[in-house]
Design an enzyme around this catalytic site. Structure first.
Site, PDB file in Angstrom:
ATOM      1  N   ASP A  18     -10.204  -6.024  -8.823  1.00 41.59           N
ATOM      2  CA  ASP A  18     -11.667  -5.973  -8.930  1.00 41.59           C
ATOM      3  C   ASP A  18     -12.387  -7.168  -8.308  1.00 41.59           C
ATOM      4  OD1 ASP A  18     -11.561  -3.522 -10.239  1.00 41.59           O
ATOM      5  OD2 ASP A  18     -11.419  -4.467 -12.221  1.00 41.59           O
ATOM      6  N   LYS A  43      -2.119   1.041   3.953  1.00 42.15           N
ATOM      7  CA  LYS A  43      -1.877   0.514   2.614  1.00 42.15           C
ATOM      8  C   LYS A  43      -0.612   1.173   2.084  1.00 42.15           C
ATOM      9  CE  LYS A  43      -4.186  -0.483  -1.777  1.00 42.15           C
ATOM     10  NZ  LYS A  43      -5.493  -0.718  -2.399  1.00 42.15           N
ATOM     11  N   SER A  47      -3.025   3.397  -6.575  1.00 39.85           N
ATOM     12  CA  SER A  47      -3.001   3.984  -7.917  1.00 39.85           C
ATOM     13  C   SER A  47      -4.412   4.366  -8.337  1.00 39.85           C
ATOM     14  CB  SER A  47      -2.419   2.986  -8.923  1.00 39.85           C
ATOM     15  OG  SER A  47      -1.113   2.612  -8.574  1.00 39.85           O
ATOM     16  N   GLU A 117      -4.067  -3.438   3.759  1.00 38.09           N
ATOM     17  CA  GLU A 117      -4.697  -3.862   2.496  1.00 38.09           C
ATOM     18  C   GLU A 117      -3.649  -3.912   1.400  1.00 38.09           C
ATOM     19  OE1 GLU A 117      -7.955  -2.492  -0.870  1.00 38.09           O
ATOM     20  OE2 GLU A 117      -7.622  -1.224   0.875  1.00 38.09           O
ATOM     21  N   SER A 119      -2.414  -4.414  -2.802  1.00 37.29           N
ATOM     22  CA  SER A 119      -2.722  -3.778  -4.084  1.00 37.29           C
ATOM     23  C   SER A 119      -2.816  -4.874  -5.135  1.00 37.29           C
ATOM     24  CB  SER A 119      -1.618  -2.785  -4.472  1.00 37.29           C
ATOM     25  OG  SER A 119      -1.401  -1.830  -3.467  1.00 37.29           O
TER      26      SER A 119
END
Length: 234
Positions: A18, A43, A47, A117, A119
């Site tokens: 976030d 990526k 999830s 990107e 995770s």
């Protein structure tokens, strides 16, 4: 598509969940594409999404207006919004290191600049068994990519950002700089940027305010963050 002779890559990761990593990645690719550069996204695992269009990958594709086919954007997608290693366990699916590497190299053969990107934060398990531990850092090291760290401007960011950078560097991973997200310009946030630069020895490449639709970085400076991709199977 024409096979690219000297593809380049970059890995964008966050200090944690976030912090706006997907948002920044989308703006990054959007700026380069609008400047006329041949860009792609990848990526390893997502999830908390039912399909690609509703995932982080789908968001980036939409914002950056990428022409890339959906199935090339990522390798694994899970419904449950938990760490990939837990989601893969609950859905009885192995996140295969070989598949991740192979899919990445398939993308880079067709595009000049590929942005990967991450995770969550760098200490993110992707697949865990009693005998195997496949981590996000393993993806970065397998692909031999330099990184950019996305951080928030909020209280506590000095600690999380500097620790992330030190961890990456301790693993032999190159860090090109930091992008500070959710920046409103108050004195604390600006001091956070100054202290991050001082303590890490790396530049804050951009300060991005809430709701912005473009990065401020010079395009050439962005391109200089990429490095040549070395495909051991080429």
């Amino acid at each position: 598509m024409t096979r690219i002779q000297s593809p380049k890559g970059l890995y964008i990761l966050g200090t944690g969940t976030d912090v706006g990593k997907t948002y920044i990645t989308a703006l990054w690719l959007k700026r380069l594409r609008e400047a006329g550069h041949d860009v792609a996204y990848y990526k390893a695992a997502v999830s908390g999404a039912l399909n690609i269009s509703e995932s982080d990958a789908g968001y980036v594709k939409q914002v950056a207006e990428l022409s890339q086919e959906d199935e090339t954007l990522l390798s694994y997608i899970f419904d449950e919004a938990v760490s990939p290693h837990l989601a893969s366990r609950h859905e009885n699916q192995c996140i295969d290191r070989t598949v991740v590497n192979t899919n990445f190299y398939k993308v880079v053969t067709d595009y000049e600049y590929t942005t990967v990107e991450g995770s969550g934060g760098i200490i993110c398990p992707l697949y865990v068994t009693d005998t195997e531990l496949y981590m996000l850092e393993d993806v970065v090291k397998d692909l031999q990519l330099p990184t950019i760290v996305v951080a928030t401007a909020a209280l506590g960011t000095i600690n999380s950002t500097v620790l992330t950078i030190h961890y990456l560097q301790s693993k032999g991973i190159t860090v090109k700089g930091i992008i500070v997200n959710q920046y409103t310009g108050n004195s604390m946030e600006e001091d956070n940027c100054v202290m991050i630069e001082r303590l890490s020895g790396l530049p804050v490449l951009d300060r991005v305010r809430p709701g912005e639709t473009s990065l401020h970085m010079d395009v050439e400076a962005m391109l200089n963050c990429y490095e040549d991709i070395i495909n051991p199977h080429a």
